[in-house]
Design a protein around this motif. Sequence first.
Motif, PDB file in Angstrom:
ATOM      1  N   SER A  39      30.202  -2.192   6.750  1.00 50.56           N
ATOM      2  CA  SER A  39      29.489  -3.213   7.532  1.00 50.56           C
ATOM      3  C   SER A  39      28.615  -2.602   8.625  1.00 50.56           C
ATOM      4  O   SER A  39      27.673  -3.235   9.078  1.00 50.56           O
ATOM      5  CB  SER A  39      30.499  -4.183   8.144  1.00 50.56           C
ATOM      6  N   SER A  79      34.779  -2.911   6.540  1.00 55.43           N
ATOM      7  CA  SER A  79      34.409  -3.566   7.804  1.00 55.43           C
ATOM      8  C   SER A  79      35.171  -3.006   9.004  1.00 55.43           C
ATOM      9  O   SER A  79      35.081  -3.568  10.093  1.00 55.43           O
ATOM     10  CB  SER A  79      34.610  -5.085   7.686  1.00 55.43           C
ATOM     11  N   GLY A 137      38.128 -15.890  10.648  1.00 52.11           N
ATOM     12  CA  GLY A 137      36.772 -15.326  10.560  1.00 52.11           C
ATOM     13  C   GLY A 137      36.724 -13.811  10.489  1.00 52.11           C
ATOM     14  O   GLY A 137      35.657 -13.218  10.601  1.00 52.11           O
ATOM     15  N   PRO A 139      36.086 -10.519   9.013  1.00 60.60           N
ATOM     16  CA  PRO A 139      35.363 -10.168   7.796  1.00 60.60           C
ATOM     17  C   PRO A 139      35.963  -8.960   7.101  1.00 60.60           C
ATOM     18  O   PRO A 139      35.531  -7.846   7.302  1.00 60.60           O
ATOM     19  CB  PRO A 139      33.956  -9.843   8.314  1.00 60.60           C
ATOM     20  N   LYS A 218      37.612 -19.998  15.196  1.00 59.87           N
ATOM     21  CA  LYS A 218      36.275 -19.618  14.742  1.00 59.87           C
ATOM     22  C   LYS A 218      35.250 -19.817  15.867  1.00 59.87           C
ATOM     23  O   LYS A 218      34.391 -18.971  16.104  1.00 59.87           O
ATOM     24  CB  LYS A 218      35.895 -20.456  13.524  1.00 59.87           C
ATOM     25  N   ARG A 221      35.637 -17.146  18.435  1.00 53.78           N
ATOM     26  CA  ARG A 221      35.081 -15.883  17.951  1.00 53.78           C
ATOM     27  C   ARG A 221      33.561 -15.927  17.992  1.00 53.78           C
ATOM     28  O   ARG A 221      32.913 -14.972  18.416  1.00 53.78           O
ATOM     29  CB  ARG A 221      35.584 -15.614  16.531  1.00 53.78           C
ATOM     30  N   PHE A 222      32.994 -17.048  17.578  1.00 58.56           N
ATOM     31  CA  PHE A 222      31.543 -17.225  17.555  1.00 58.56           C
ATOM     32  C   PHE A 222      30.951 -17.097  18.955  1.00 58.56           C
ATOM     33  O   PHE A 222      29.894 -16.527  19.153  1.00 58.56           O
ATOM     34  CB  PHE A 222      31.231 -18.621  16.992  1.00 58.56           C
ATOM     35  N   GLN A 225      32.053 -13.064  20.246  1.00 54.33           N
ATOM     36  CA  GLN A 225      31.817 -11.834  19.480  1.00 54.33           C
ATOM     37  C   GLN A 225      30.496 -11.933  18.728  1.00 54.33           C
ATOM     38  O   GLN A 225      30.085 -13.023  18.353  1.00 54.33           O
ATOM     39  CB  GLN A 225      32.971 -11.607  18.480  1.00 54.33           C
ATOM     40  N   HIS A 227      27.945 -12.063  15.746  1.00 43.87           N
ATOM     41  CA  HIS A 227      28.069 -12.398  14.325  1.00 43.87           C
ATOM     42  C   HIS A 227      26.721 -12.161  13.664  1.00 43.87           C
ATOM     43  O   HIS A 227      25.677 -12.265  14.307  1.00 43.87           O
ATOM     44  CB  HIS A 227      28.548 -13.840  14.124  1.00 43.87           C
ATOM     45  N   GLY A 228      26.760 -11.800  12.401  1.00 42.48           N
ATOM     46  CA  GLY A 228      25.518 -11.467  11.704  1.00 42.48           C
ATOM     47  C   GLY A 228      25.031 -10.065  12.065  1.00 42.48           C
ATOM     48  O   GLY A 228      24.090  -9.557  11.476  1.00 42.48           O
ATOM     49  N   SER A 266      27.134  -3.890  22.039  1.00 45.82           N
ATOM     50  CA  SER A 266      26.727  -5.288  21.852  1.00 45.82           C
ATOM     51  C   SER A 266      26.586  -6.020  23.184  1.00 45.82           C
ATOM     52  O   SER A 266      27.486  -5.958  24.026  1.00 45.82           O
ATOM     53  CB  SER A 266      27.754  -6.007  20.980  1.00 45.82           C
TER      54      SER A 266
END
Length: 321
Positions: A39, A79, A137, A139, A218, A221-222, A225, A227-228, A266
């Motif tokens: 990932s 990942s 969530g 991955p 979720k 986490r969104f 953290q 995402h994408g 990040s």
Amino acid sequence: MGEVNSITEKKTRDAAVREIAARTGVRAEEGRRFAELTSLRVGGRIDWLFLPETEEEAAVVAGELGAKGVAWRVLGAGSNVLADDADHHYVLLSMREVKGAASFDAEHVSVSAGYSLPRLCVDVARRGLSGIEGLGGIPGTVGGALWMSAGAYGHEIGQVVETVRVARGGQVIVVPGTEIKWDYRHTSFREGELLLGATLVLRHDDPEKIKERMEEAKQKRFATQPHGARSAGCFFKNPPGSNLSTGKMIDEMGMKGEKRGGAVVSPVHANFIVTEGENARAEDALALAEEIRERFRREHGIELEYEVELWGSGVKEKGEG
Ligand code: EPU
């Protein structure tokens, strides 16, 4: 034979790999790159990649490689791995195609190692089975989650494992969950053991409530953290035996957005290193990670432990880094 150190050894090893692939009918590919398989989208060339599609095939290939002394290691969704840029002179056994349907029996579910963890969380929630909704969530594959004792939002995979099917020294062994050490992001499984699949034991609950809890995790986490983005999740462990958050502390050190080549801390969660652009390299992520560790040591007197697995170009023992 182990790792190949000479042209003759390479020829012998390559012949052994081709012979195993032909005899078992399992696909083997030469020259794939970690950049396509992880990932973080970085990392060098791999001598050989085996792609079994069933637990049986995976066990047979692992047994044959072991019997012929060929060095091998296992990859799931890739990942939680930072593989370095050099050529990797070993055989990689990818479990991502070992993902046949999960089978249910009351509150038990049996699933293969390559099955997607988020998908499993949805499957079990639909059937009104609770115990892994916090992992929704993440991955990765089920095998990867078992290997490194995945956990989030109050749920740890080890809490619900009844048995794990493990290929070890050419044999398939069913290991009770209670015989496995489930530590914080670490287990007693060792290199050379191949996790084929597991049976989990969950609890019946109202599907709506499970869905709600999964949705809540979720959303959290969104919100907290990235995402994408090309990441491997949290890069470092939180300092053991404390309530400290490594991410919060890196954030407070003002390092969000810090860059080394194609690697960035990040801006969303400071314990995530993400890679950007076509030219990102593993060495960028490593340099940035080491810079974080150095400052952490200086400012907090704490030695950060990697949470991602660092894969050098040879086969190492688990925990060697
Ligand atoms: N925080 C900041 N700045 C940041 C990051 C976090 O101020 O850049 C603050 C948050 O606001 C919060 C606290 O730090 O108050 C803790 O943050 P979070 O809830 O994100 O928890 P964490 O300890 O950073 C751990 C796991 C995650 C897991 C979450 C939720 C580790 C290393 N990380 O993160 O796991 O998803 O809890 O359970 O244990 C992973 O394993 O790859 C991973 C991401």
